[in-house]
Design a protein around this motif. Sequence first.
Motif, short mmCIF file in Angstrom:
data_model
loop_
_atom_site.label_atom_id
_atom_site.label_comp_id
_atom_site.label_asym_id
_atom_site.label_seq_id
_atom_site.Cartn_x
_atom_site.Cartn_y
_atom_site.Cartn_z
N THR A 1 0.93 -1.46 0.17
CA THR A 1 -0.34 -0.37 0.02
C THR A 1 0.73 1.62 0.22
OG1 THR A 1 -1.38 -1.48 0.83
CG2 THR A 1 -1.91 1.72 1.48
N LEU A 2 1.69 0.83 1.22
CA LEU A 2 2.44 2.55 0.83
C LEU A 2 4.04 2.29 0.86
CD1 LEU A 2 2.01 5.27 2.79
CD2 LEU A 2 4.33 4.37 4.44
N LEU A 3 4.01 1.15 0.86
CA LEU A 3 5.45 0.91 0.46
C LEU A 3 5.52 -0.28 -0.70
CD1 LEU A 3 7.13 -1.55 3.15
CD2 LEU A 3 6.62 1.62 3.13
N ARG A 4 6.47 0.04 -2.14
CA ARG A 4 7.21 -0.05 -3.15
C ARG A 4 7.03 -1.69 -2.87
NH1 ARG A 4 10.37 4.42 -5.82
NH2 ARG A 4 11.63 3.84 -4.38
N ALA A 5 7.06 -2.35 -3.84
CA ALA A 5 7.52 -3.91 -3.91
C ALA A 5 8.31 -4.09 -2.92
CB ALA A 5 6.89 -4.57 -5.09
N ASP A 6 9.72 -3.24 -3.49
CA ASP A 6 10.86 -3.10 -3.02
C ASP A 6 11.20 -3.25 -1.47
OD1 ASP A 6 11.24 -0.84 -2.93
OD2 ASP A 6 12.35 -1.00 -4.78
N LYS A 7 10.01 -2.76 -0.99
CA LYS A 7 9.66 -1.84 0.35
C LYS A 7 9.94 -0.52 0.88
CE LYS A 7 7.86 -6.47 1.09
NZ LYS A 7 6.38 -6.32 0.99
N THR A 8 10.44 0.20 -0.16
CA THR A 8 11.23 1.16 0.20
C THR A 8 10.40 2.13 -0.40
OG1 THR A 8 11.49 1.57 -2.46
CG2 THR A 8 13.05 1.13 -0.79
N ASN B 1 0.02 0.59 -5.41
CA ASN B 1 1.59 1.44 -4.47
C ASN B 1 2.66 1.64 -5.39
OD1 ASN B 1 1.76 -1.69 -5.82
ND2 ASN B 1 3.30 -1.52 -3.52
N GLU B 2 3.47 1.10 -6.57
CA GLU B 2 4.28 1.52 -7.25
C GLU B 2 4.20 3.08 -7.95
OE1 GLU B 2 6.65 -0.49 -7.42
OE2 GLU B 2 6.72 -1.74 -6.65
N ASP B 3 2.68 3.20 -8.36
CA ASP B 3 2.38 4.60 -8.38
C ASP B 3 2.39 5.71 -7.49
OD1 ASP B 3 2.82 3.42 -11.46
OD2 ASP B 3 1.18 2.66 -11.46
N ASP B 4 2.39 5.73 -6.56
CA ASP B 4 2.35 6.87 -5.36
C ASP B 4 0.85 7.11 -5.40
OD1 ASP B 4 4.53 7.45 -4.93
OD2 ASP B 4 5.05 7.97 -6.80
#
Length: 264
Positions: free
Chosen positions: A11-18, A250-253
């Motif tokens: 949700t807030l984090l991207r797939a790479d946990k950033t 989540n990847e697109d903010d």
Amino acid sequence: MMLIATDLDGTLLRADKTISARTAAALDRAAEADLPVVLVTGRPIRWLKLVYEQLAIPLPAVCANGAVVYDPARDQVLRADPLAPDVLAEIARRLADEVPDAVLAVEIVDGREMRHQVEYPILWDSAHGGVRAVDAVAELLTEPAVKLLVRAGQRDPDEFTARIGKALHGIAEATHSSLSGLVEVSASGVTKAAGLAWYCDRLGVPAAQVTAFGDMPNDVPMLAWAGRAIAVGNAHPAVKEVADEVVASNEDDGVAIYIESLLP
């Protein structure tokens, strides 16, 4: 007063946990505008360090699917609602009957430590301290646990969660937040909604003034409780079904874009 409640992973984090630069900036602007943001996550406390390292301000967190409310500024647990040892023993008994090949782990010390059966696969905890294997299930049941984790090889997460939930009906809550077949078990009545409601009541914020973001089934109670429920574009179908609105992934903010729309 309005409050933003957001899940982390997916949700807030991207797939790479950033956390993206745009999301971090939106959270900073929310703080400057006195718009409170609380993290509501299935993660235990010990998994939050890598998140807080990416934030300018340590945000309060409802952890372990609602079982722990945490103040990072003081490193203080404000509330914990764990599974008692006698309940853990009954859960273990029911699971042994229902899923004989199940292997278990528990989050203890308010989620600062984890104990697991030797056979339990450690997929994400290798980078975190406080994790120890035990030889017998009985060793997992001796102290309160804010979450019990269940695995039994590769399982359909929705079907397996429903099966475990049925077996534990009346004594515990079962949910999932991943696609790996992991079922997360909390004390009866403990959900993200319950933990967030307690925190909001402490601040004097009614449910109608809460906007919540999520992506997986463990977010559904929180989204159903909040006045405004937002699913990110990559969300599980059950989340989109209860959402008032679907935003970017989540990847697109998606969360950041929505928060920006609320700020002057």
